[in-house]
Design a protein around this motif. Structure first.
Motif, PDB file in Angstrom:
ATOM      1  N   UNK A   1      14.344  -9.561 -11.644  1.00 54.15           N
ATOM      2  CA  UNK A   1      13.805  -9.166  -9.814  1.00 54.15           C
ATOM      3  C   UNK A   1      14.392  -7.342  -9.588  1.00 54.15           C
ATOM      4  N   UNK A   2      15.265  -6.576 -10.081  1.00 56.44           N
ATOM      5  CA  UNK A   2      15.203  -5.716 -10.267  1.00 56.44           C
ATOM      6  C   UNK A   2      13.940  -4.793 -10.537  1.00 56.44           C
ATOM      7  N   UNK A   3      13.188  -5.146 -11.752  1.00 61.95           N
ATOM      8  CA  UNK A   3      12.538  -4.258 -12.061  1.00 61.95           C
ATOM      9  C   UNK A   3      10.879  -4.601 -10.879  1.00 61.95           C
ATOM     10  N   UNK A   4      11.486  -6.524 -10.906  1.00 55.84           N
ATOM     11  CA  UNK A   4      10.042  -6.003  -9.250  1.00 55.84           C
ATOM     12  C   UNK A   4      10.186  -5.759  -7.950  1.00 55.84           C
ATOM     13  N   UNK A   5      11.891  -4.858  -7.611  1.00 58.21           N
ATOM     14  CA  UNK A   5      12.237  -4.524  -6.167  1.00 58.21           C
ATOM     15  C   UNK A   5      11.559  -2.952  -7.242  1.00 58.21           C
ATOM     16  N   UNK A   6      12.276  -2.345  -7.958  1.00 58.00           N
ATOM     17  CA  UNK A   6      10.984  -1.192  -8.442  1.00 58.00           C
ATOM     18  C   UNK A   6       9.791  -1.065  -8.390  1.00 58.00           C
ATOM     19  N   UNK A   7       8.858  -2.201  -8.763  1.00 53.52           N
ATOM     20  CA  UNK A   7       7.721  -2.398  -8.757  1.00 53.52           C
ATOM     21  C   UNK A   7       6.775  -2.035  -7.722  1.00 53.52           C
ATOM     22  N   UNK A   8       7.440  -3.349  -6.815  1.00 57.19           N
ATOM     23  CA  UNK A   8       7.177  -2.563  -5.829  1.00 57.19           C
ATOM     24  C   UNK A   8       7.200  -1.359  -4.662  1.00 57.19           C
ATOM     25  N   UNK A   9       8.212  -1.156  -4.451  1.00 62.61           N
ATOM     26  CA  UNK A   9       9.258   0.488  -4.020  1.00 62.61           C
ATOM     27  C   UNK A   9       8.021   0.935  -4.186  1.00 62.61           C
ATOM     28  N   UNK A  10       7.303   1.362  -5.851  1.00 58.34           N
ATOM     29  CA  UNK A  10       6.365   1.774  -6.135  1.00 58.34           C
ATOM     30  C   UNK A  10       4.965   1.921  -5.997  1.00 58.34           C
ATOM     31  N   UNK A  11       4.510   0.833  -6.057  1.00 63.31           N
ATOM     32  CA  UNK A  11       3.878   0.186  -5.108  1.00 63.31           C
ATOM     33  C   UNK A  11       3.523   0.785  -3.555  1.00 63.31           C
ATOM     34  N   UNK A  12       4.968   0.331  -3.143  1.00 62.24           N
ATOM     35  CA  UNK A  12       4.750   0.599  -1.295  1.00 62.24           C
ATOM     36  C   UNK A  12       3.907   2.542  -1.421  1.00 62.24           C
ATOM     37  N   UNK A  13       5.330   2.761  -1.395  1.00 62.74           N
ATOM     38  CA  UNK A  13       4.768   4.459  -2.225  1.00 62.74           C
ATOM     39  C   UNK A  13       3.292   5.203  -2.143  1.00 62.74           C
ATOM     40  N   UNK A  14       2.089   4.459  -3.390  1.00 65.52           N
ATOM     41  CA  UNK A  14       1.203   4.381  -3.472  1.00 65.52           C
ATOM     42  C   UNK A  14       0.876   4.086  -1.785  1.00 65.52           C
ATOM     43  N   UNK A  15       0.869   3.046  -1.192  1.00 66.07           N
ATOM     44  CA  UNK A  15       0.176   1.974  -0.373  1.00 66.07           C
ATOM     45  C   UNK A  15      -0.108   3.874   0.487  1.00 66.07           C
ATOM     46  N   UNK A  16       1.099   3.950   1.036  1.00 69.07           N
ATOM     47  CA  UNK A  16       1.492   4.399   2.121  1.00 69.07           C
ATOM     48  C   UNK A  16       1.425   6.273   1.831  1.00 69.07           C
ATOM     49  N   UNK A  17       0.764   7.060   0.301  1.00 64.75           N
ATOM     50  CA  UNK A  17       0.162   7.791   1.239  1.00 64.75           C
ATOM     51  C   UNK A  17      -1.070   8.256  -0.002  1.00 64.75           C
ATOM     52  N   UNK A  18      -1.629   6.764   0.888  1.00 60.86           N
ATOM     53  CA  UNK A  18      -3.399   6.713  -0.043  1.00 60.86           C
ATOM     54  C   UNK A  18      -4.137   7.253   2.035  1.00 60.86           C
ATOM     55  N   UNK A  19      -4.992   7.750   1.405  1.00 62.36           N
ATOM     56  CA  UNK A  19      -6.078   8.444   1.719  1.00 62.36           C
ATOM     57  C   UNK A  19      -7.355   8.308   1.915  1.00 62.36           C
ATOM     58  N   UNK A  20      -7.698   7.233   1.779  1.00 65.46           N
ATOM     59  CA  UNK A  20      -8.965   6.874   0.781  1.00 65.46           C
ATOM     60  C   UNK A  20      -9.884   6.162   1.671  1.00 65.46           C
TER      61      UNK A  20
END
Length: 231
Positions: A1-20
């Motif tokens: 579950x820790x890996x999933x949380x880390x992966x979701x957090x990383x994806x969420x950071x990528x989403x928030x930074x998107x300017x596509x």
């Protein structure tokens, strides 16, 4: 579950930074600068909005896009607008949320066995994303769904969300939207449909609280192992 949380957090950071998508970037930031008079004291989020909920969710809810003065203001999907009042109220009654209201990111809301996201992560002008904007955002949806491996039910809020899910899941023939319709995927997951709890639907009576509650009762039945019905 820790890996999933880390992966979701990383994806969420990528989403928030998107300017596509230039049109969406311009609109979300304009709304955040000019604000609505009722929210002039708010520091608007003004960025793409990631998903929210339980990473072990068996129910995943897919909406259209953040509201300009809802999630674009608060930074959390379906939070701060009347659609969210309907959604989280119904989820609370069905046992998928710890409270019926969603006002801001720190209001204590927690989802239980459920996760909510939008197919497009920025508010579009007139609530109408273009096909190109939808397609640019689609990889975020695909990746976020892949990080929710316990999903048993995908609830599409509206025909537009169903169309995006059908594309992501390779549903052939293309399913026909109907409130309460359900479609079983080859891997056993079920796509369930509901009218979107927009004011256009709730004010006109097209979607009533009993209708919405019935969809969540069916979602509860399915996540607990109920059999899918025919479309």
């Amino acid at each position: 579950m820790t890996d999933t949380l880390d992966s979701l957090a990383a994806l969420h950071n990528e989403i928030v930074a998107c300017r596509a998508c230039p049109r969406l970037v311009e609109w979300r930031e304009e709304v955040a600068r000019e604000k609505r008079a009722a929210y002039r004291e708010w520091d608007y989020w003004g960025r793409p909005v990631p998903g929210f909920g339980d990473p072990a969710a068996r129910l995943v809810i897919v909406g259209l896009a953040p509201a300009a003065h809802g999630a674009n203001r608060t930074g959390r999907v379906f939070t701060g607008d009347r659609s969210g009042d309907w959604l989280f109220g119904a989820m609370h009654r069905a046992g998928f949320a710890n409270q019926p209201t969603a006002e801001h990111r720190d209001d204590g809301l927690a989802l239980l066995d459920a996760y909510v996201l939008a197919a497009v992560r920025c508010p579009p002008p007139k609530n109408r994303p273009t096909t190109e904007e939808r397609d640019r955002c689609r990889p975020f949806l695909e990746r976020e769904l892949a990080l929710l491996p316990r999903t048993r039910v995908l609830l599409a809020l509206g025909g537009w969300a169903l169309g995006v899910l059908a594309s992501v899941e390779g549903m052939r023939p293309r399913p026909k939207f109907g409130h309460g319709a359900e479609f079983e995927l080859p891997d056993g997951r079920v796509v369930l449909c509901s009218y979107h709890p927009s004011q256009q639907n709730t004010f006109t009576g097209r979607l009533t609280q009993p209708m919405f509650d019935a969809v969540f009762a069916r979602a509860r039945e399915l996540v607990e192992g109920g059999q899918a019905g025919s479309a």
